[in-house]
Design a protein around this motif. Sequence first.
Motif, PDB file in Angstrom:
ATOM      1  N   ILE A  28       0.815  -1.174   0.103  1.00  0.00           N
ATOM      2  CA  ILE A  28       0.058   0.091   0.395  1.00  0.00           C
ATOM      3  C   ILE A  28       0.962   1.290   0.100  1.00  0.00           C
ATOM      4  O   ILE A  28       0.649   2.511  -0.055  1.00  0.00           O
ATOM      5  CB  ILE A  28      -0.933  -0.153   1.420  1.00  0.00           C
ATOM      6  CG1 ILE A  28      -1.856  -1.225   1.450  1.00  0.00           C
ATOM      7  CG2 ILE A  28      -1.856   1.546   1.239  1.00  0.00           C
ATOM      8  CD1 ILE A  28      -2.502  -1.243   2.366  1.00  0.00           C
ATOM      9  N   VAL A  29       1.647   1.247   0.684  1.00  0.00           N
ATOM     10  CA  VAL A  29       2.715   2.667   0.527  1.00  0.00           C
ATOM     11  C   VAL A  29       3.539   2.635  -0.700  1.00  0.00           C
ATOM     12  O   VAL A  29       3.328   3.843  -1.117  1.00  0.00           O
ATOM     13  CB  VAL A  29       3.999   2.117   2.023  1.00  0.00           C
ATOM     14  CG1 VAL A  29       5.374   3.090   1.524  1.00  0.00           C
ATOM     15  CG2 VAL A  29       3.450   2.157   3.709  1.00  0.00           C
ATOM     16  N   GLY A  30       4.188   1.296  -1.000  1.00  0.00           N
ATOM     17  CA  GLY A  30       4.043   1.363  -2.086  1.00  0.00           C
ATOM     18  C   GLY A  30       3.200   1.772  -3.746  1.00  0.00           C
ATOM     19  O   GLY A  30       3.492   3.037  -4.542  1.00  0.00           O
ATOM     20  N   ALA A  31       2.236   1.151  -3.461  1.00  0.00           N
ATOM     21  CA  ALA A  31       1.024   1.981  -4.251  1.00  0.00           C
ATOM     22  C   ALA A  31       0.503   3.628  -4.129  1.00  0.00           C
ATOM     23  O   ALA A  31       0.918   4.363  -4.988  1.00  0.00           O
ATOM     24  CB  ALA A  31      -0.456   0.845  -3.347  1.00  0.00           C
ATOM     25  N   VAL A  32       0.657   4.359  -2.735  1.00  0.00           N
ATOM     26  CA  VAL A  32       0.364   5.436  -2.746  1.00  0.00           C
ATOM     27  C   VAL A  32       1.505   6.595  -3.455  1.00  0.00           C
ATOM     28  O   VAL A  32       1.512   7.484  -4.271  1.00  0.00           O
ATOM     29  CB  VAL A  32       0.180   6.075  -1.561  1.00  0.00           C
ATOM     30  CG1 VAL A  32       0.423   7.357  -1.462  1.00  0.00           C
ATOM     31  CG2 VAL A  32      -1.229   5.192  -0.687  1.00  0.00           C
ATOM     32  N   ALA A  33       2.773   5.369  -3.038  1.00  0.00           N
ATOM     33  CA  ALA A  33       4.211   6.173  -3.949  1.00  0.00           C
ATOM     34  C   ALA A  33       4.048   6.708  -5.728  1.00  0.00           C
ATOM     35  O   ALA A  33       4.256   7.309  -5.975  1.00  0.00           O
ATOM     36  CB  ALA A  33       5.221   5.654  -3.246  1.00  0.00           C
ATOM     37  N   LEU A  43      -0.566  16.585 -14.107  1.00  0.00           N
ATOM     38  CA  LEU A  43      -0.958  17.627 -14.039  1.00  0.00           C
ATOM     39  C   LEU A  43      -0.511  19.396 -14.040  1.00  0.00           C
ATOM     40  O   LEU A  43      -0.182  19.661 -13.783  1.00  0.00           O
ATOM     41  CB  LEU A  43      -0.456  18.061 -11.726  1.00  0.00           C
ATOM     42  CG  LEU A  43      -1.643  16.561 -11.119  1.00  0.00           C
ATOM     43  CD1 LEU A  43      -1.364  17.023  -9.299  1.00  0.00           C
ATOM     44  CD2 LEU A  43      -3.242  17.748 -11.008  1.00  0.00           C
ATOM     45  N   GLY A  44       0.910  18.426 -15.261  1.00  0.00           N
ATOM     46  CA  GLY A  44       1.369  19.120 -15.399  1.00  0.00           C
ATOM     47  C   GLY A  44       3.090  20.031 -14.916  1.00  0.00           C
ATOM     48  O   GLY A  44       3.239  20.913 -15.266  1.00  0.00           O
ATOM     49  N   SER A  45       3.027  19.229 -14.001  1.00  0.00           N
ATOM     50  CA  SER A  45       3.796  19.705 -13.007  1.00  0.00           C
ATOM     51  C   SER A  45       5.418  19.316 -13.353  1.00  0.00           C
ATOM     52  O   SER A  45       5.676  18.216 -13.880  1.00  0.00           O
ATOM     53  CB  SER A  45       3.477  20.069 -11.708  1.00  0.00           C
ATOM     54  OG  SER A  45       3.575  19.052 -10.943  1.00  0.00           O
ATOM     55  N   ASP A  46       6.052  20.029 -12.204  1.00  0.00           N
ATOM     56  CA  ASP A  46       7.301  19.417 -11.894  1.00  0.00           C
ATOM     57  C   ASP A  46       7.787  17.846 -11.271  1.00  0.00           C
ATOM     58  O   ASP A  46       6.862  17.724 -10.406  1.00  0.00           O
ATOM     59  CB  ASP A  46       8.840  19.726 -11.532  1.00  0.00           C
ATOM     60  CG  ASP A  46       9.287  21.314 -12.501  1.00  0.00           C
ATOM     61  OD1 ASP A  46       8.665  21.305 -13.410  1.00  0.00           O
ATOM     62  OD2 ASP A  46       9.240  22.333 -11.171  1.00  0.00           O
ATOM     63  N   PRO A  47       8.165  16.872 -11.998  1.00  0.00           N
ATOM     64  CA  PRO A  47       8.701  15.910 -11.553  1.00  0.00           C
ATOM     65  C   PRO A  47       8.627  15.931 -10.340  1.00  0.00           C
ATOM     66  O   PRO A  47       9.888  16.246  -9.468  1.00  0.00           O
ATOM     67  CB  PRO A  47       9.297  15.153 -12.808  1.00  0.00           C
ATOM     68  CG  PRO A  47      10.066  15.137 -13.584  1.00  0.00           C
ATOM     69  CD  PRO A  47       9.402  17.186 -13.292  1.00  0.00           C
ATOM     70  N   PHE A  48       9.141  15.108  -9.522  1.00  0.00           N
ATOM     71  CA  PHE A  48       9.517  14.740  -7.826  1.00  0.00           C
ATOM     72  C   PHE A  48      11.095  14.234  -8.159  1.00  0.00           C
ATOM     73  O   PHE A  48      11.385  13.125  -9.325  1.00  0.00           O
ATOM     74  CB  PHE A  48       8.685  13.831  -6.601  1.00  0.00           C
ATOM     75  CG  PHE A  48       6.673  14.558  -7.056  1.00  0.00           C
ATOM     76  CD1 PHE A  48       7.313  14.642  -5.707  1.00  0.00           C
ATOM     77  CD2 PHE A  48       6.393  13.460  -7.492  1.00  0.00           C
ATOM     78  CE1 PHE A  48       5.968  15.998  -5.645  1.00  0.00           C
ATOM     79  CE2 PHE A  48       4.729  14.267  -7.222  1.00  0.00           C
ATOM     80  CZ  PHE A  48       4.972  15.374  -5.626  1.00  0.00           C
ATOM     81  N   PRO A  49      11.672  13.644  -7.291  1.00  0.00           N
ATOM     82  CA  PRO A  49      13.363  13.367  -7.466  1.00  0.00           C
ATOM     83  C   PRO A  49      13.236  12.161  -7.019  1.00  0.00           C
ATOM     84  O   PRO A  49      12.620  11.307  -7.078  1.00  0.00           O
ATOM     85  CB  PRO A  49      14.188  14.358  -5.841  1.00  0.00           C
ATOM     86  CG  PRO A  49      12.459  14.108  -5.165  1.00  0.00           C
ATOM     87  CD  PRO A  49      11.516  14.465  -5.666  1.00  0.00           C
ATOM     88  N   THR A  50      14.311  11.527  -7.769  1.00  0.00           N
ATOM     89  CA  THR A  50      14.643  10.189  -7.840  1.00  0.00           C
ATOM     90  C   THR A  50      14.496   9.180  -6.575  1.00  0.00           C
ATOM     91  O   THR A  50      13.484   8.144  -6.674  1.00  0.00           O
ATOM     92  CB  THR A  50      15.829   9.925  -8.640  1.00  0.00           C
ATOM     93  OG1 THR A  50      16.141  10.499  -9.646  1.00  0.00           O
ATOM     94  CG2 THR A  50      16.164   8.215  -8.181  1.00  0.00           C
ATOM     95  N   VAL A  51      14.125   9.679  -4.975  1.00  0.00           N
ATOM     96  CA  VAL A  51      13.800   9.196  -3.979  1.00  0.00           C
ATOM     97  C   VAL A  51      12.555   8.513  -4.261  1.00  0.00           C
ATOM     98  O   VAL A  51      12.001   7.681  -3.769  1.00  0.00           O
ATOM     99  CB  VAL A  51      14.166   9.891  -2.833  1.00  0.00           C
ATOM    100  CG1 VAL A  51      13.359   8.463  -1.689  1.00  0.00           C
ATOM    101  CG2 VAL A  51      15.664   9.962  -3.514  1.00  0.00           C
TER     102      VAL A  51
END
Length: 97
Positions: A28-33, A43-51
């Motif tokens: 579930i934690v992985g699915a939310v991530a 949303l057209g925003s900047d992607p999240f960091p690699t982490v």
Amino acid sequence: MRSETPTAATDDSAPGDGLVRAGAIVFIVGAVATLVTVAPLFLGSDPFPTVAYLVSMLMGVGFLIAGAGVFRSIAAQRRRARAVQAATVVPTGPSAS
């Protein structure tokens, strides 16, 4: 009318149940991530960091942990079935009367 709640004394958890529960939580934690890391694409925003993408890998890890718990439960049930079968086997050879 009295309501009975299950207690630790009446909890009949089989081997592997803990692994299945832990695997479900990690999944579930992985699915939310995964949902969070995919959201910027829509949303057209900047992607999240690699982490954030590495945390998404927990979905597969959780699936493997839960699968290990299922296999452990299967092995325990087979051992119980063999023990019951061995205890109830009646010899079919010639009887010594």
